[in-house]
Design a protein around this motif. Structure first.
Motif, PDB file in Angstrom:
ATOM      1  N   UNK A   1      45.715  37.871  41.571  1.00  0.00           N
ATOM      2  CA  UNK A   1      45.216  37.474  42.885  1.00  0.00           C
ATOM      3  C   UNK A   1      44.175  38.490  43.339  1.00  0.00           C
ATOM      4  N   UNK A   2      43.091  37.999  43.941  1.00  0.00           N
ATOM      5  CA  UNK A   2      42.086  38.861  44.551  1.00  0.00           C
ATOM      6  C   UNK A   2      41.735  38.282  45.915  1.00  0.00           C
ATOM      7  N   UNK A   3      41.634  39.153  46.919  1.00  0.00           N
ATOM      8  CA  UNK A   3      41.258  38.734  48.255  1.00  0.00           C
ATOM      9  C   UNK A   3      39.746  38.878  48.428  1.00  0.00           C
ATOM     10  N   UNK A   4      39.058  37.753  48.663  1.00  0.00           N
ATOM     11  CA  UNK A   4      37.609  37.754  48.819  1.00  0.00           C
ATOM     12  C   UNK A   4      37.178  37.842  50.273  1.00  0.00           C
ATOM     13  N   UNK A   5      38.114  37.731  51.217  1.00  0.00           N
ATOM     14  CA  UNK A   5      37.763  37.654  52.629  1.00  0.00           C
ATOM     15  C   UNK A   5      38.250  38.837  53.437  1.00  0.00           C
ATOM     16  N   UNK A   6      38.617  38.569  54.697  1.00  0.00           N
ATOM     17  CA  UNK A   6      39.131  39.615  55.568  1.00  0.00           C
ATOM     18  C   UNK A   6      40.532  40.045  55.157  1.00  0.00           C
TER      19      UNK A   6
ATOM     20  N   UNK B   1      35.014  23.573  45.821  1.00  0.00           N
ATOM     21  CA  UNK B   1      35.741  23.370  47.070  1.00  0.00           C
ATOM     22  C   UNK B   1      37.124  24.025  47.053  1.00  0.00           C
ATOM     23  N   UNK B   2      37.242  25.165  46.409  1.00  0.00           N
ATOM     24  CA  UNK B   2      38.534  25.851  46.372  1.00  0.00           C
ATOM     25  C   UNK B   2      38.882  26.531  47.695  1.00  0.00           C
TER      26      UNK B   2
ATOM     27  N   UNK C   1      42.059  34.040  49.463  1.00  0.00           N
ATOM     28  CA  UNK C   1      42.760  34.473  48.262  1.00  0.00           C
ATOM     29  C   UNK C   1      42.403  33.574  47.075  1.00  0.00           C
ATOM     30  N   UNK C   2      42.010  34.222  45.985  1.00  0.00           N
ATOM     31  CA  UNK C   2      41.761  33.533  44.724  1.00  0.00           C
ATOM     32  C   UNK C   2      42.887  33.892  43.772  1.00  0.00           C
ATOM     33  N   UNK C   3      43.553  32.878  43.232  1.00  0.00           N
ATOM     34  CA  UNK C   3      44.666  33.081  42.310  1.00  0.00           C
ATOM     35  C   UNK C   3      44.311  32.456  40.970  1.00  0.00           C
ATOM     36  N   UNK C   4      44.425  33.241  39.916  1.00  0.00           N
ATOM     37  CA  UNK C   4      44.160  32.807  38.544  1.00  0.00           C
ATOM     38  C   UNK C   4      45.476  32.884  37.789  1.00  0.00           C
ATOM     39  N   UNK C   5      45.894  31.780  37.158  1.00  0.00           N
ATOM     40  CA  UNK C   5      47.221  31.725  36.553  1.00  0.00           C
ATOM     41  C   UNK C   5      47.164  31.166  35.138  1.00  0.00           C
ATOM     42  N   UNK C   6      48.032  31.723  34.285  1.00  0.00           N
ATOM     43  CA  UNK C   6      48.191  31.230  32.917  1.00  0.00           C
ATOM     44  C   UNK C   6      49.672  31.251  32.564  1.00  0.00           C
ATOM     45  N   UNK C   7      50.023  30.499  31.540  1.00  0.00           N
ATOM     46  CA  UNK C   7      51.414  30.512  31.090  1.00  0.00           C
ATOM     47  C   UNK C   7      51.774  31.904  30.588  1.00  0.00           C
ATOM     48  N   UNK C   8      53.067  32.238  30.685  1.00  0.00           N
ATOM     49  CA  UNK C   8      53.513  33.596  30.341  1.00  0.00           C
ATOM     50  C   UNK C   8      54.766  33.536  29.478  1.00  0.00           C
ATOM     51  N   UNK C   9      54.863  34.488  28.551  1.00  0.00           N
ATOM     52  CA  UNK C   9      56.031  34.586  27.681  1.00  0.00           C
ATOM     53  C   UNK C   9      56.819  35.868  27.948  1.00  0.00           C
ATOM     54  N   UNK C  10      56.439  36.607  28.980  1.00  0.00           N
ATOM     55  CA  UNK C  10      57.113  37.850  29.344  1.00  0.00           C
ATOM     56  C   UNK C  10      57.450  37.832  30.826  1.00  0.00           C
ATOM     57  N   UNK C  11      58.564  38.484  31.165  1.00  0.00           N
ATOM     58  CA  UNK C  11      58.904  38.735  32.564  1.00  0.00           C
ATOM     59  C   UNK C  11      58.419  40.140  32.916  1.00  0.00           C
TER      60      UNK C  11
END
Length: 276
Positions: A78-83, A28-29, A124-134
């Protein structure tokens, strides 16, 4: 934001179908007009679905992250799956057509999702992880993607792979991210199956017709299980679990990993002769 606990092989062996679906799927995302999210205790991955209609949708933060903003300590693909639509990051607008991609660097304070047409909304599908770099927020143009043709018709696994965030291309701290389209007439999204001992991998299936399903295979090689999934279903594979899938019709899927490294081919193949 729903929290999904980490699962051990011993626990998975005790689960029935409903238990497996609760432990490994998010169905249900993608709710029109909403931002929905899930948080994986496995490698601290967070995933978000946003389907803006007439008004933009702002990416919130959540109690699980204990941060002032969602990306205070995180990066995202991020990836756009729609219009057609756009993602605005700290006031800068990035246009994303269907399968358009964006890398958002650590520290971005405001992210807003919009659709060009509410009758054909972006997803929009967003996949996120912790980061140690800018690292800088970067629009991943089609020219910046690494496109690879893999598999064969004889093996029913001919497919086109698009690497969006990867070593040697658009950089990240620990995310590898892209999407694959299985060619018409082929069915397998990867074969042989494989594991990632150093990373969690997540799939987001999309572009399935309403009547089609993917039989997603997971589990230990000697104790395989399967999940029957529909369009825009998220499924994750912990490091100990193999993953592969076979569809009843054409489909695509977003693949993404986070963990010890970003090396695409850091995987351990599991020959089908070893699977039970």
């Amino acid at each position: 934001m729903r929290t999904i606990d980490a699962a051990s092989p011993a626990h998975v062996a005790t689960l029935d179908t409903d238990g497996l679906r609760e432990a490994f799927l998010a169905e249900d995302l993608f709710v029109p007009g909403r931002v929905s999210a899930a948080y994986l205790l496995s490698d601290r991955i967070a995933v978000v679905g946003a389907v803006p209609l007439d008004e933009g949708l702002r990416l919130p933060t959540y109690d699980q992250l204990r941060s002032e903003t969602f990306l205070q300590r995180r990066e995202a693909g991020v990836l756009n799956l729609g219009g057609a639509g756009a993602v605005t990051v700290d006031g800068e607008r990035y246009e994303l057509a269907t399968t358009g991609s964006l890398y958002v660097g650590r520290g971005a304070r405001e992210v807003v999702f919009t659709s060009d047409d509410a009758d054909d909304p972006a997803a929009f599908y967003l996949f996120s992880a912790t980061a140690h770099l800018d690292l800088p927020t970067t629009l991943v143009t089609p020219e910046a993607m690494n496109v690879v043709e893999i598999g064969s018709e004889d093996d029913a696994n001919r497919r086109t792979l698009h690497q969006c965030i990867y070593e040697g291309g658009t950089r990240s701290a620990q995310i590898a991210f892209g999407f694959t389209t299985v060619h018409r007439g082929s069915v397998w999204n990867t074969m042989p199956a494989h594991t990632h001992a150093r990373r969690t991998e997540c799939y987001l299936y999309f572009d399935l017709a309403p009547q089609d399903r993917v039989f997603h295979v997971m589990g230990e090689p000697s104790q395989t299980r399967h999940l029957v999934v529909a369009d825009r279903t998220f499924v994750f594979s912990p490091p100990w679990s193999l993953h592969t899938g076979v569809g009843t019709g054409p489909y695509s899927f977003v693949w993404a990993t986070a963990g010890e490294n970003t090396t695409y081919d850091d995987m351990d193949a599991v020959p089908v002769t070893r699977m039970r």
